[in-house]
Design a protein around this motif. Structure first.
Motif, PDB file in Angstrom:
ATOM      1  N   UNK A  25       0.952  -1.389   0.013  1.00 29.52           N
ATOM      2  CA  UNK A  25      -0.187   0.063   0.016  1.00 29.52           C
ATOM      3  C   UNK A  25       0.948   1.175  -0.114  1.00 29.52           C
ATOM      4  N   UNK A  26       0.209   2.356  -0.467  1.00 31.10           N
ATOM      5  CA  UNK A  26       0.853   3.591  -0.469  1.00 31.10           C
ATOM      6  C   UNK A  26       0.461   4.198   0.634  1.00 31.10           C
ATOM      7  N   UNK A  27       1.692   4.609   1.601  1.00 33.81           N
ATOM      8  CA  UNK A  27       1.566   4.976   3.173  1.00 33.81           C
ATOM      9  C   UNK A  27       2.009   6.282   2.969  1.00 33.81           C
ATOM     10  N   UNK A  28       1.178   7.484   3.622  1.00 35.72           N
ATOM     11  CA  UNK A  28       1.630   8.682   3.493  1.00 35.72           C
ATOM     12  C   UNK A  28       2.872   8.836   4.188  1.00 35.72           C
ATOM     13  N   UNK A  29       3.734  10.084   3.897  1.00 36.26           N
ATOM     14  CA  UNK A  29       5.000  10.271   4.463  1.00 36.26           C
ATOM     15  C   UNK A  29       4.925  10.630   6.068  1.00 36.26           C
ATOM     16  N   UNK A  30       3.791  11.260   6.185  1.00 37.82           N
ATOM     17  CA  UNK A  30       3.630  11.733   7.672  1.00 37.82           C
ATOM     18  C   UNK A  30       3.387  10.289   8.541  1.00 37.82           C
ATOM     19  N   UNK A  31       2.921   9.386   8.072  1.00 42.59           N
ATOM     20  CA  UNK A  31       2.900   8.108   8.791  1.00 42.59           C
ATOM     21  C   UNK A  31       4.287   7.268   8.629  1.00 42.59           C
ATOM     22  N   UNK A  32       4.772   7.226   7.620  1.00 41.86           N
ATOM     23  CA  UNK A  32       6.140   6.576   7.429  1.00 41.86           C
ATOM     24  C   UNK A  32       7.145   7.205   8.466  1.00 41.86           C
ATOM     25  N   UNK A  33       7.255   8.459   8.421  1.00 42.39           N
ATOM     26  CA  UNK A  33       8.149   9.131   9.191  1.00 42.39           C
ATOM     27  C   UNK A  33       7.917   9.305  10.876  1.00 42.39           C
ATOM     28  N   UNK A  34       6.835   8.823  11.251  1.00 37.39           N
ATOM     29  CA  UNK A  34       6.105   9.171  12.327  1.00 37.39           C
ATOM     30  C   UNK A  34       6.811   7.962  13.592  1.00 37.39           C
ATOM     31  N   UNK A  35       7.029   8.619  14.681  1.00 39.33           N
ATOM     32  CA  UNK A  35       7.293   7.718  15.721  1.00 39.33           C
ATOM     33  C   UNK A  35       5.948   7.624  16.575  1.00 39.33           C
ATOM     34  N   UNK A  36       5.363   6.385  16.367  1.00 34.23           N
ATOM     35  CA  UNK A  36       4.284   6.086  17.207  1.00 34.23           C
ATOM     36  C   UNK A  36       4.396   5.818  18.526  1.00 34.23           C
ATOM     37  N   UNK A  37       3.260   6.461  19.211  1.00 34.36           N
ATOM     38  CA  UNK A  37       2.995   6.300  20.892  1.00 34.36           C
ATOM     39  C   UNK A  37       1.856   5.805  21.189  1.00 34.36           C
ATOM     40  N   UNK A  38       1.558   5.185  22.301  1.00 34.27           N
ATOM     41  CA  UNK A  38       0.424   4.860  22.627  1.00 34.27           C
ATOM     42  C   UNK A  38      -0.047   5.938  23.954  1.00 34.27           C
ATOM     43  N   UNK A  39      -0.962   6.870  23.404  1.00 38.80           N
ATOM     44  CA  UNK A  39      -1.283   7.732  24.531  1.00 38.80           C
ATOM     45  C   UNK A  39      -2.860   7.387  25.053  1.00 38.80           C
ATOM     46  N   UNK A  40      -3.200   6.037  24.593  1.00 39.70           N
ATOM     47  CA  UNK A  40      -4.262   5.497  25.457  1.00 39.70           C
ATOM     48  C   UNK A  40      -5.611   5.951  25.003  1.00 39.70           C
ATOM     49  N   UNK A  41      -5.718   6.303  23.615  1.00 38.35           N
ATOM     50  CA  UNK A  41      -7.240   6.876  22.996  1.00 38.35           C
ATOM     51  C   UNK A  41      -7.491   5.948  21.902  1.00 38.35           C
ATOM     52  N   UNK A  42      -8.839   5.893  21.560  1.00 38.89           N
ATOM     53  CA  UNK A  42      -9.176   4.914  20.538  1.00 38.89           C
ATOM     54  C   UNK A  42      -9.446   6.032  19.247  1.00 38.89           C
ATOM     55  N   UNK A  43      -9.008   5.992  18.190  1.00 43.24           N
ATOM     56  CA  UNK A  43      -9.389   6.558  17.119  1.00 43.24           C
ATOM     57  C   UNK A  43     -10.604   5.669  16.438  1.00 43.24           C
ATOM     58  N   UNK A  44     -11.653   6.500  15.798  1.00 37.65           N
ATOM     59  CA  UNK A  44     -12.978   6.220  15.251  1.00 37.65           C
ATOM     60  C   UNK A  44     -12.979   6.871  13.932  1.00 37.65           C
TER      61      UNK A  44
END
Length: 330
Positions: A165-184
């Motif tokens: 899949x084509x993944x956006x640069x903002x996602x590819x370059x991100x450092x993911x964290x878990x701030x304990x919310x659920x995105x809907x």
């Protein structure tokens, strides 16, 4: 080189993909975009040269398609007229992301094209399908936007012509964290269909993106967001998990980030049912009908310890080189 790129606007994923591809396409030539359909809620910040109402999707209130509204809004004469007017012979390359108007125009004008995108992957019978295939769904895959060449995108390489899949640069370059919310993000559901379930889990914070919301605001454990790409990216990168439909782009990004996913495919939407079948094979929980126990389903999902396979991001320059090489244009 002059490039014509057709974008199907039955959802936001096609626009998001085109936006990510645009700077890479510019390295190959001048790009003009054609937008077909009226469902997308993202701004189209691209050089849009042509537009058509094409075919659009309409939803029932709680997770299904409204076929009556879809049918009555199809204007065959207008589609034919729009297809006839597209000056496709002025372009060296026609890239079609599942648009019926462009496919018809290519047929009428005897012009070569390549179907590029997620739907192109379904020209292979190796691509996952639900246990019960839909004859109408398979007919649409084959005949809605046919092209002599196909370059598909999917979670895994189910066939030789299917790429990541084509993944956006903002996602590819991100450092993911878990701030304990659920995105809907569930555009086929009205607010009242799900709000009660979310409120029944006050310990869980929800970031809910809705077309009907104009300004970000918080009520109890729910923060309501307008559909905005930047805010959505931030929420997804930092969430514990996401509740979304059976689309392609959002689950791909979530899998790339290693986020938990709960998928609710749109009812009687065959492509989403196929995607759900692929996600199930990868261990993603799928809910086909939202009932009064949905809050319990969410809690059970959050308590599951599942390790999802991580999806690769597409090597866009390599994929475009492949596309242009097979198109016989250098």
């Amino acid at each position: 080189m002059k490039i014509f790129y057709a974008v199907q606007a039955t959802g936001n994923g096609h626009i998001s993909r085109a936006t990510q591809l645009y700077p890479y396409l510019q390295k190959h030539g001048e790009v003009d975009f054609f937008l077909s359909g009226n469902n997308a809620s993202l701004d189209f910040a691209l050089p849009l040269k042509y537009r058509s109402k094409g075919c659009s999707l309409f939803y029932s209130k709680c997770g299904g398609l409204d076929y009556w509204n879809i049918t009555k809004n199809i204007k065959p004469y207008q589609i034919y007229s729009d297809a006839n007017k597209l000056p496709l012979k002025n372009y060296d390359v026609i890239i079609n992301d599942f648009d019926s108007v462009t496919a018809l125009a290519c047929k009428l004008q005897n012009v070569h094209s390549v179907q590029f995108g997620h739907q192109a992957s379904f020209t292979s019978q190796n691509t996952p399908r639900p246990e019960k295939k839909s004859r109408m769904g398979e007919f649409i895959f084959k005949n809605y936007a046919p092209a002599p060449q196909n370059l598909g995108l999917h979670f895994e390489a189910y066939d030789s012509f299917i790429h990541p899949p084509i993944i956006k640069d903002e996602i590819v370059n991100a450092t993911p964290q878990n701030l304990q919310h659920i995105t809907v993000y569930l555009p086929s559901f009205d607010k009242e269909c799900l709000e009660k379930a979310f409120k029944l889990i006050p310990s869980v914070v929800f970031h809910w993106f809705l077309d009907t919301v104009k300004e970000t605001h918080t009520i109890g454990n729910i923060t309501y967001f307008p559909v905005n790409q930047k805010e959505f990216n931030t929420s997804l990168i930092n969430c514990e998990g996401i509740i979304t439909g059976g689309g392609f782009e959002t689950p791909s990004e979530a899998l790339f980030l290693g986020k938990k996913i709960l998928s609710i495919p749109i009812k009687k939407h065959y492509e989403q049912e196929c995607n759900a079948a692929a996600l199930k094979k990868m261990g993603v929980p799928v809910v086909y009908d939202v009932k009064d126990d949905f809050n319990q389903i969410i809690e059970n999902w959050l308590n599951m310890d599942i390790i999802y396979p991580k999806v690769k991001a597409n090597n866009i320059p390599e994929t475009l080189e492949f596309l242009f090489d097979t198109y016989n244009v250098k």
